[in-house]
Design a protein around this motif. Structure first.
Motif, mmCIF file in Angstrom:
data_model
loop_
_atom_site.group_PDB
_atom_site.id
_atom_site.type_symbol
_atom_site.label_atom_id
_atom_site.label_comp_id
_atom_site.label_asym_id
_atom_site.label_seq_id
_atom_site.Cartn_x
_atom_site.Cartn_y
_atom_site.Cartn_z
ATOM 1 N N ASN A 175 0.836 -1.202 0.000
ATOM 2 C CA ASN A 175 0.000 0.000 0.000
ATOM 3 C C ASN A 175 0.873 1.255 0.000
ATOM 4 N N GLN A 176 0.541 2.183 -0.874
ATOM 5 C CA GLN A 176 1.248 3.462 -1.033
ATOM 6 C C GLN A 176 2.627 3.318 -1.680
ATOM 7 N N SER A 177 2.902 2.186 -2.310
ATOM 8 C CA SER A 177 4.176 2.009 -3.015
ATOM 9 C C SER A 177 4.138 2.757 -4.338
ATOM 10 N N GLN A 178 5.293 3.192 -4.785
ATOM 11 C CA GLN A 178 5.423 3.811 -6.097
ATOM 12 C C GLN A 178 5.794 2.698 -7.078
ATOM 13 N N LEU A 179 4.845 2.299 -7.905
ATOM 14 C CA LEU A 179 5.044 1.130 -8.754
ATOM 15 C C LEU A 179 4.909 1.492 -10.232
ATOM 16 N N SER A 180 5.588 0.717 -11.044
ATOM 17 C CA SER A 180 5.543 0.908 -12.497
ATOM 18 C C SER A 180 5.154 -0.414 -13.148
ATOM 19 N N PRO A 181 4.943 -0.404 -14.454
ATOM 20 C CA PRO A 181 4.644 -1.665 -15.144
ATOM 21 C C PRO A 181 5.748 -2.720 -15.014
ATOM 22 N N ALA A 182 6.929 -2.331 -14.533
ATOM 23 C CA ALA A 182 7.982 -3.324 -14.268
ATOM 24 C C ALA A 182 7.512 -4.349 -13.239
ATOM 25 N N THR A 183 6.538 -3.979 -12.416
ATOM 26 C CA THR A 183 5.953 -4.907 -11.444
ATOM 27 C C THR A 183 5.320 -6.089 -12.170
ATOM 28 N N ILE A 184 4.671 -5.806 -13.301
ATOM 29 C CA ILE A 184 4.052 -6.871 -14.097
ATOM 30 C C ILE A 184 5.128 -7.765 -14.694
ATOM 31 N N ALA A 185 6.181 -7.171 -15.217
ATOM 32 C CA ALA A 185 7.273 -7.961 -15.806
ATOM 33 C C ALA A 185 7.890 -8.887 -14.760
ATOM 34 N N GLU A 186 8.068 -8.374 -13.545
ATOM 35 C CA GLU A 186 8.620 -9.211 -12.481
ATOM 36 C C GLU A 186 7.665 -10.357 -12.142
ATOM 37 N N PHE A 187 6.375 -10.054 -12.059
ATOM 38 C CA PHE A 187 5.393 -11.100 -11.771
ATOM 39 C C PHE A 187 5.447 -12.193 -12.840
ATOM 40 N N LEU A 188 5.484 -11.800 -14.096
ATOM 41 C CA LEU A 188 5.523 -12.778 -15.188
ATOM 42 C C LEU A 188 6.807 -13.604 -15.149
ATOM 43 N N ALA A 189 7.920 -12.981 -14.782
ATOM 44 C CA ALA A 189 9.186 -13.717 -14.641
ATOM 45 C C ALA A 189 9.074 -14.732 -13.499
ATOM 46 N N HIS A 190 8.404 -14.344 -12.418
ATOM 47 C CA HIS A 190 8.200 -15.283 -11.310
ATOM 48 C C HIS A 190 7.347 -16.468 -11.761
ATOM 49 N N GLN A 191 6.378 -16.206 -12.642
ATOM 50 C CA GLN A 191 5.544 -17.308 -13.136
ATOM 51 C C GLN A 191 6.376 -18.307 -13.931
ATOM 52 N N GLN A 192 7.323 -17.804 -14.713
ATOM 53 C CA GLN A 192 8.213 -18.696 -15.472
ATOM 54 C C GLN A 192 9.074 -19.522 -14.514
ATOM 55 N N GLN A 193 9.572 -18.887 -13.466
ATOM 56 C CA GLN A 193 10.352 -19.613 -12.452
ATOM 57 C C GLN A 193 9.500 -20.690 -11.790
ATOM 58 N N LEU A 194 8.274 -20.342 -11.463
ATOM 59 C CA LEU A 194 7.387 -21.284 -10.794
ATOM 60 C C LEU A 194 7.080 -22.474 -11.702
#
Length: 186
Positions: A107-126
């Protein structure tokens, strides 16, 4: 339950999460990704950042556990009591609000679309970890619980916990997206 069928089902669920995030969230503009339906709720990116924070802990723990030699993989797997309780708490069907640890609350984090890229990379790892898990004993207790590391989940319990937790918050992000679309139409 059959270990192979269990892992294949998790694999399908992870692929569905990857597809949802790729098609429903990745094309959105950064401004929309950061819109919060209310001051106390999370934006789409905050939902995904929360999952990234958990993945930064659990994926290395799973990789470490899977790298350790184990005997032949049993054909069947069943959840432990702790595993069942942990998974049940984060299932999307469980509408009960769960308290988020401060370090896991974006909450209240400054986030960019890089958050999505990281999530997708985690999915590949998983997905790679799920493939690797086919040759191990899923009942082996090896994954310390993030908030109380003296407790350990089995590899199978931890894998399903991670996936169910992701489903819960991707569904939350999907509700935010749907609400944004309704507001944009008005």
């Amino acid at each position: 339950m059959n270990s192979r069928a269990f892992l294949e089902a998790l694999h399908g669920r992870v692929q569905a999460l990857h597809t949802t995030v790729s098609t429903d969230f990745a094309p959105l503009e950064a401004a929309l990704l950061n819109v919060k339906p209310s001051p106390t709720s999370w934006s789409i990116l905050e939902c995904l950042e929360h999952l990234n924070r958990y993945a930064r802990y659990y994926l290395p723990q799973l990789a470490k556990a899977l790298a350790q030699p184990a005997g032949p993989a049993p054909t069947d797997f069943s959840h432990s009591w702790l595993g069942r309780k942990s998974i049940e708490a984060v299932r999307p069907e469980n509408q009960k609000k769960q308290k988020t640890l401060a370090r896991m609350n974006p909450n209240q984090s400054q986030l960019s679309p890089a958050t999505i890229a990281e999530f997708l990379a985690h999915q590949q790892q998983l997905l790679a970890l799920l493939a690797q898990a086919k040759t191990t004993d899923l009942s082996r207790k090896a994954i310390p619980v993030e908030f109380f590391r003296l407790l350990k989940l089995s590899i199978g319990d931890a894998l399903e916990f991670v996936v169910a937790h992701q489903e819960r918050h991707v569904l939350q992000a999907e509700r935010v997206r749907q609400q944004l679309h309704l507001e944009l139409r008005v």
